[in-house]
Design a protein around this motif. Structure first.
Motif, PDB file in Angstrom:
ATOM      1  N   ILE A 164      -4.828   4.380 -12.621  1.00  0.00           N
ATOM      2  CA  ILE A 164      -3.964   4.299 -11.442  1.00  0.00           C
ATOM      3  C   ILE A 164      -3.456   2.879 -11.198  1.00  0.00           C
ATOM      4  CG2 ILE A 164      -5.858   4.023  -9.750  1.00  0.00           C
ATOM      5  CD1 ILE A 164      -4.180   6.196  -8.088  1.00  0.00           C
ATOM      6  N   TYR A 165      -2.168   2.827 -10.899  1.00  0.00           N
ATOM      7  CA  TYR A 165      -1.527   1.550 -10.585  1.00  0.00           C
ATOM      8  C   TYR A 165      -1.348   1.450  -9.074  1.00  0.00           C
ATOM      9  CZ  TYR A 165       1.987  -2.072 -10.091  1.00  0.00           C
ATOM     10  OH  TYR A 165       2.649  -3.195  -9.685  1.00  0.00           O
ATOM     11  N   ARG A 166      -1.694   0.309  -8.530  1.00  0.00           N
ATOM     12  CA  ARG A 166      -1.547   0.081  -7.092  1.00  0.00           C
ATOM     13  C   ARG A 166      -0.600  -1.084  -6.851  1.00  0.00           C
ATOM     14  NH1 ARG A 166      -6.710  -1.454  -5.351  1.00  0.00           N
ATOM     15  NH2 ARG A 166      -6.177  -3.633  -5.598  1.00  0.00           N
ATOM     16  N   HIS A 167       0.344  -0.871  -5.952  1.00  0.00           N
ATOM     17  CA  HIS A 167       1.200  -1.971  -5.531  1.00  0.00           C
ATOM     18  C   HIS A 167       0.979  -2.182  -4.042  1.00  0.00           C
ATOM     19  CE1 HIS A 167       4.509  -4.706  -6.527  1.00  0.00           C
ATOM     20  NE2 HIS A 167       4.803  -4.592  -5.236  1.00  0.00           N
ATOM     21  N   SER A 168       0.609  -3.391  -3.662  1.00  0.00           N
ATOM     22  CA  SER A 168       0.249  -3.657  -2.272  1.00  0.00           C
ATOM     23  C   SER A 168       1.308  -4.488  -1.578  1.00  0.00           C
ATOM     24  CB  SER A 168      -1.074  -4.423  -2.193  1.00  0.00           C
ATOM     25  OG  SER A 168      -2.083  -3.695  -2.812  1.00  0.00           O
ATOM     26  N   GLY A 169       1.788  -3.984  -0.449  1.00  0.00           N
ATOM     27  CA  GLY A 169       2.614  -4.791   0.434  1.00  0.00           C
ATOM     28  C   GLY A 169       1.746  -5.302   1.556  1.00  0.00           C
ATOM     29  N   ASP A 170       2.360  -5.875   2.565  1.00  0.00           N
ATOM     30  CA  ASP A 170       1.580  -6.445   3.647  1.00  0.00           C
ATOM     31  C   ASP A 170       0.963  -5.350   4.517  1.00  0.00           C
ATOM     32  OD1 ASP A 170       0.581  -8.710   4.810  1.00  0.00           O
ATOM     33  OD2 ASP A 170       2.108  -8.720   6.390  1.00  0.00           O
ATOM     34  N   THR A 171       1.734  -4.303   4.802  1.00  0.00           N
ATOM     35  CA  THR A 171       1.246  -3.254   5.696  1.00  0.00           C
ATOM     36  C   THR A 171       1.284  -1.885   5.025  1.00  0.00           C
ATOM     37  OG1 THR A 171       3.477  -2.953   6.533  1.00  0.00           O
ATOM     38  CG2 THR A 171       2.053  -4.455   7.754  1.00  0.00           C
ATOM     39  N   TRP A 172       1.408  -1.882   3.714  1.00  0.00           N
ATOM     40  CA  TRP A 172       1.478  -0.614   2.990  1.00  0.00           C
ATOM     41  C   TRP A 172       0.937  -0.800   1.587  1.00  0.00           C
ATOM     42  CZ3 TRP A 172       4.385  -0.957  -1.469  1.00  0.00           C
ATOM     43  CH2 TRP A 172       5.256  -2.058  -1.545  1.00  0.00           C
ATOM     44  N   GLU A 173       0.781   0.345   0.893  1.00  0.00           N
ATOM     45  CA  GLU A 173       0.222   0.333  -0.449  1.00  0.00           C
ATOM     46  C   GLU A 173       0.722   1.610  -1.128  1.00  0.00           C
ATOM     47  OE1 GLU A 173      -4.055  -0.655  -0.225  1.00  0.00           O
ATOM     48  OE2 GLU A 173      -4.275   0.950  -1.686  1.00  0.00           O
ATOM     49  N   VAL A 174       1.107   1.493  -2.385  1.00  0.00           N
ATOM     50  CA  VAL A 174       1.490   2.685  -3.143  1.00  0.00           C
ATOM     51  C   VAL A 174       0.539   2.803  -4.325  1.00  0.00           C
ATOM     52  CG1 VAL A 174       3.262   3.750  -4.585  1.00  0.00           C
ATOM     53  CG2 VAL A 174       3.921   2.629  -2.458  1.00  0.00           C
ATOM     54  N   ASN A 175      -0.014   4.008  -4.537  1.00  0.00           N
ATOM     55  CA  ASN A 175      -0.891   4.268  -5.683  1.00  0.00           C
ATOM     56  C   ASN A 175      -0.269   5.371  -6.525  1.00  0.00           C
ATOM     57  OD1 ASN A 175      -3.516   2.695  -5.041  1.00  0.00           O
ATOM     58  ND2 ASN A 175      -3.035   3.749  -3.124  1.00  0.00           N
ATOM     59  N   VAL A 176      -0.088   5.107  -7.811  1.00  0.00           N
ATOM     60  CA  VAL A 176       0.520   6.100  -8.693  1.00  0.00           C
ATOM     61  C   VAL A 176      -0.339   6.252  -9.938  1.00  0.00           C
ATOM     62  CG1 VAL A 176       2.581   6.724 -10.018  1.00  0.00           C
ATOM     63  CG2 VAL A 176       2.823   5.422  -7.900  1.00  0.00           C
ATOM     64  N   GLY A 177      -0.653   7.525 -10.285  1.00  0.00           N
ATOM     65  CA  GLY A 177      -1.431   7.769 -11.498  1.00  0.00           C
ATOM     66  C   GLY A 177      -2.511   8.798 -11.258  1.00  0.00           C
ATOM     67  N   LEU A 178      -3.570   8.713 -12.053  1.00  0.00           N
ATOM     68  CA  LEU A 178      -4.727   9.587 -11.864  1.00  0.00           C
ATOM     69  C   LEU A 178      -5.693   8.863 -10.934  1.00  0.00           C
ATOM     70  CD1 LEU A 178      -5.345  10.596 -15.589  1.00  0.00           C
ATOM     71  CD2 LEU A 178      -4.558  12.117 -13.774  1.00  0.00           C
ATOM     72  N   GLY A 179      -5.992   9.481  -9.813  1.00  0.00           N
ATOM     73  CA  GLY A 179      -6.805   8.776  -8.829  1.00  0.00           C
ATOM     74  C   GLY A 179      -7.999   9.586  -8.365  1.00  0.00           C
ATOM     75  N   LYS A 180      -8.852   8.911  -7.605  1.00  0.00           N
ATOM     76  CA  LYS A 180     -10.062   9.538  -7.063  1.00  0.00           C
ATOM     77  C   LYS A 180     -10.167   9.110  -5.604  1.00  0.00           C
ATOM     78  CE  LYS A 180     -15.014   9.357  -8.060  1.00  0.00           C
ATOM     79  NZ  LYS A 180     -16.015   9.037  -9.077  1.00  0.00           N
ATOM     80  N   VAL A 181     -10.306  10.097  -4.732  1.00  0.00           N
ATOM     81  CA  VAL A 181     -10.283   9.846  -3.288  1.00  0.00           C
ATOM     82  C   VAL A 181     -11.470  10.541  -2.648  1.00  0.00           C
ATOM     83  CG1 VAL A 181      -8.996  10.350  -1.160  1.00  0.00           C
ATOM     84  CG2 VAL A 181      -7.771   9.614  -3.216  1.00  0.00           C
ATOM     85  N   PHE A 182     -12.106   9.873  -1.700  1.00  0.00           N
ATOM     86  CA  PHE A 182     -13.192  10.520  -0.961  1.00  0.00           C
ATOM     87  C   PHE A 182     -12.825  10.619   0.510  1.00  0.00           C
ATOM     88  CE2 PHE A 182     -16.888  10.694   1.716  1.00  0.00           C
ATOM     89  CZ  PHE A 182     -17.694  11.627   1.079  1.00  0.00           C
ATOM     90  N   TRP A 183     -12.963  11.834   1.072  1.00  0.00           N
ATOM     91  CA  TRP A 183     -12.848  12.036   2.519  1.00  0.00           C
ATOM     92  C   TRP A 183     -14.141  12.675   2.978  1.00  0.00           C
ATOM     93  CZ3 TRP A 183      -7.501  15.045   2.801  1.00  0.00           C
ATOM     94  CH2 TRP A 183      -6.459  14.162   2.486  1.00  0.00           C
ATOM     95  N   GLY A 184     -14.595  12.295   4.163  1.00  0.00           N
ATOM     96  CA  GLY A 184     -15.741  13.009   4.726  1.00  0.00           C
ATOM     97  C   GLY A 184     -16.841  12.109   5.227  1.00  0.00           C
ATOM     98  N   VAL A 185     -17.781  12.718   5.932  1.00  0.00           N
ATOM     99  CA  VAL A 185     -18.894  11.983   6.532  1.00  0.00           C
ATOM    100  C   VAL A 185     -20.241  12.675   6.299  1.00  0.00           C
ATOM    101  CG1 VAL A 185     -17.529  10.872   8.349  1.00  0.00           C
ATOM    102  CG2 VAL A 185     -18.472  13.145   8.755  1.00  0.00           C
ATOM    103  N   ALA A 186     -20.212  13.984   5.979  1.00  0.00           N
ATOM    104  CA  ALA A 186     -21.452  14.751   5.914  1.00  0.00           C
ATOM    105  C   ALA A 186     -22.260  14.422   4.666  1.00  0.00           C
ATOM    106  CB  ALA A 186     -21.137  16.253   5.946  1.00  0.00           C
ATOM    107  N   GLU A 187     -23.534  14.832   4.679  1.00  0.00           N
ATOM    108  CA  GLU A 187     -24.430  14.584   3.554  1.00  0.00           C
ATOM    109  C   GLU A 187     -24.524  15.784   2.625  1.00  0.00           C
ATOM    110  OE1 GLU A 187     -25.872  11.554   2.928  1.00  0.00           O
ATOM    111  OE2 GLU A 187     -24.531  11.020   4.575  1.00  0.00           O
ATOM    112  N   SER A 188     -24.503  17.010   3.197  1.00  0.00           N
ATOM    113  CA  SER A 188     -24.785  18.198   2.397  1.00  0.00           C
ATOM    114  C   SER A 188     -23.564  18.697   1.641  1.00  0.00           C
ATOM    115  CB  SER A 188     -25.309  19.310   3.296  1.00  0.00           C
ATOM    116  OG  SER A 188     -24.411  19.544   4.369  1.00  0.00           O
ATOM    117  N   ASN A 189     -22.393  18.690   2.286  1.00  0.00           N
ATOM    118  CA  ASN A 189     -21.203  19.273   1.674  1.00  0.00           C
ATOM    119  C   ASN A 189     -19.987  18.702   2.402  1.00  0.00           C
ATOM    120  OD1 ASN A 189     -19.679  20.937   0.022  1.00  0.00           O
ATOM    121  ND2 ASN A 189     -19.870  22.731   1.352  1.00  0.00           N
TER     122      ASN A 189
END
Lengths: 263, 390
Positions: free
Chosen positions: B92-117
């Motif tokens: 994945i390629y990331r281009h960072s601006g001052d108040t924004w960011e663009v990510n293009v490619g194969l990426g991995k993202v985590f959302w959540g807070v729980a422990e079990s699932n």
């Protein structure tokens, strides 16, 4: 009283500098000196440094951790700071972000690189061992004047250096200490030694700070800190290098998103 | 999977100049041994299994505002050809601006807070054959725009290209009676794997509260499995959800909730909600003990496409805070409707500076009456893993 001193001999005038006011209590004097120590520490805007931590167990066996630290000064509140772990290899890329506060509880996040997860964690745990070392979290966190009350004890000589001996009492109710005795270099206004007393008021640890370097003619920073545990005989040496100041970092470099971008 | 090989070749070539310290590197090589304590009720008869896996992450700056991350993964497995696989977790390629960011490619993202699932964690497909940990995810093709605000962030995703979930083959363990027929996956959308999914999330922090709100529209990551021929069916899903954590001294309060709808499923809600309480420095030692409890609920109850339709997790987490960072987590997920229990234990300890030993055990119990969990009653296992880290 002051007017009388000013008109008196030079000896008395010198005396008035080291003992500024007769009306000042030991508590006020302790606080005043720690405010001076803090002021000496302030105005750096931001800083980065490399850290090497050497853990030495009772039999003398050593193990090493490497980290990098970033700090951003925040006006009228505690600093924002980040610690990035480089060694041991299994924690490489792990990082913590802390917003320390003078009044409310600190805010803290942990970044786990294998999961790409930023996890909010409790900042209550101040007494825990940092990376299995003799430093507790409260020893290495941002040292805010407001987090303690003080009492001036005496003037002393420490290895030929004139020091203020001051006792500090943590205001944080979950602190692991009843009191800390600090030895403050009178000339440079930096701490040279601190003795930590545990909850039973028994000497637990002694921290020696040395190899102070004067950065940008403003801030003194120790290049070496040695913590010796009087009860377990284990010790930890923390060495700092590559200090940089006013690098131009901002709040954006201390956001939870910035944790994901560390390298 | 085959489409990945050119990318892996490119990344290998790109890394040949990794000797020029420009690349930040980290990773591991793990040797895994699994012992199955019971004889299987299906065709995979082995009582033990050996495998080796490797994971690396290479990262370099490109110009002033660019950054490239490449994370290849592989596993070679003694018995299961499906588990012997490669993936690019990130390219994945990331281009960072001052108040924004663009990510293009194969990426991995985590959302959540729980422990079990983590029911809100929908961007990536699970590499389920690797195990249950949320770190096992397939790289997801994405164009991501991130808007950074003082209060948090807005993250928008266009997801072109779908990855199918991995499952144990007929030769692999642990698995149910019938191996999932991954060669004959079916889709609701005529575009199948080429359906373009979209998603967005707003997240931020207000004092002790960490809050997230998300929407997703596209191909469901979790397939419906046919009872007749064990083929996976990937339906079109619209999901909205929240994740909330309150951090109150020793208490962590956590909730994830989602509403799922689509033409091929009944609208329903899922919930994971619980608390974690930590005892720090137990009995004047350096040991921390955490108590975690979470309720997992699905209002489809009997028809739920999950084993967690009304379940309770109770777990204890131990951190010794010693030089070797010794840790352990033991717990049980109990079906409150009497469908069985899943006991789990894991522990880890660093050895020297470069190695770490991990032990894991899973035991399914009291599941005779549950048609899903019952299939796993003979699949209990103990796993030993020695990892070398760099």
């Amino acid at each position: 009283m002051k007017a009388a001193l000013l008109t008196s001999a030079t000896v008395a005038l010198t005396l008035s500098i080291t003992t500024p006011s007769y009306a000042q209590t030991a508590e006020e004097r302790g606080l005043e000196i720690f405010e001076q120590v803090s002021a000496q520490n302030d105005g750096f805007q931001d800083s980065t440094a490399s850290m090497t931590m050497t853990l030495i167990n009772r039999s003398g066996k050593k193990s090493v951790r490497r980290m990098r630290a970033k700090t951003l000064e925040v006006a009228n509140d505690g600093d924002k700071s980040m610690t990035i772990f480089d060694e041991p290899a299994d924690v490489k890329g792990t990082a913590t972000l802390t917003y320390s506060h003078t009044k409310e509880a600190d805010e803290q996040w942990l970044y786990l690189p294998a999961l790409k997860r930023v996890k909010r964690i409790s900042s209550k745990n101040k007494t825990g061992a940092f990376m299995g070392s003799e430093f507790a979290f409260e020893d290495i966190g941002s040292q805010e004047v407001e987090k303690y009350t003080y009492k001036y004890l005496s003037e002393e000589q420490l290895d030929g250096i004139a020091v203020h001996k001051i006792e500090a009492y943590p205001t944080y109710k979950y602190s692991g200490y009843t009191r800390l005795i600090s030895y403050i270099d009178q000339e440079r206004l930096v701490s040279l030694k601190t003795e930590f007393y545990d909850r039973k008021d028994v000497l637990l640890k002694t921290l020696t700070l040395s190899d102070y370097v004067h950065h940008d003619d403003k801030n003194w920073r120790p290049a070496r800190m040695e913590m010796i545990n009087a009860q377990t005989k284990k010790s930890t040496i923390l060495e700092f290098s590559d200090y940089k100041f006013a690098t131009g970092m901002t709040d954006k470099d201390f956001s939870s998103n910035s944790l994901k971008k560390l390298r | 999977m085959r489409t990945l090989y050119p990318l892996i070749l490119i990344s290998t070539l790109a890394l040949t100049d990794s000797v020029n310290a420009e690349w930040a590197k980290r990773g591991d090589l793990k040797f895994q041994f699994q012992a199955f304590t019971d004889t299987a009720l299906h065709t995979a008869t082995q009582s033990s299994n050996l495998s080796v896996s490797g994971n690396a992450e290479f990262n370099r700056e490109i110009g002033e505002n660019g950054n490239l991350t490449i994370s290849p993964f592989f596993r070679v497995d003694q018995h299961d050809d499906s588990r012997s696989h490669v993936d690019l977790r990130e390219f994945i390629y990331r281009h960072s601006g001052d108040t924004w960011e663009v990510n293009v490619g194969l990426g991995k993202v985590f959302w959540g807070v729980a422990e079990s699932n983590n029911i809100v964690d929908i961007i990536n497909q699970k590499d389920a054959i690797e195990g249950n940990s949320p770190e096992h995810k397939l790289g997801q093709p994405m164009i991501n725009l991130l808007l950074l605000k003082d209060w948090g962030e807005i993250s928008l995703f266009v997801l072109p290209g779908f990855r199918e979930r991995t499952f144990a083959s007929k030769d692999g363990r642990p698995r149910g009676f019938s191996a999932i027929d991954t060669d004959n996956a079916r889709y609701e959308s005529d575009n199948e794997q080429n359906h373009i999914d979209v998603a967005g999330r707003i997240s931020g922090v207000i004092n002790e509260w960490d809050l997230g709100f998300h929407v997703f529209n596209g191909t469901a990551r979790e397939p419906l499995i046919s009872f007749i021929d064990a083929t996976p069916f990937y339906y079109q899903l619209t999901q909205v959800g929240i994740d909330v954590q309150a951090t109150l001294e020793s208490w962590l309060l956590k909730t994830e909730a989602v509403h799922k709808s689509g033409s091929r499923i009944n609208d329903h809600m899922q919930l994971v909600s619980g608390v974690e309480y930590s005892f720090y420095g137990v009995a004047e030692s350096d040991i921390d003990i955490g108590v975690v409890t979470e309720w997992l609920y699905d209002d489809l109850t009997d028809q739920a496409n999950t084993v967690f339709q009304n379940d309770l997790l109770v777990a204890l987490r131990f951190a010794l805070n010693d030089e070797q960072s010794s840790e352990a987590l033991v717990g049980v997920i109990t079906d409150l409707d009497g469908g069985g229990d899943l006991f789990s234990a894991e522990a880890s300890r660093r050895i020297g500076d470069k190695f770490k030993l991990q032990i894991e055990a899973l035991i399914w119990a009291n599941a005779d009456n549950d048609p899903f969990l019952g299939q796993f009653q003979q699949e209990d296992y103990i796993q030993l893993e020695l990892g070398y880290f760099f």
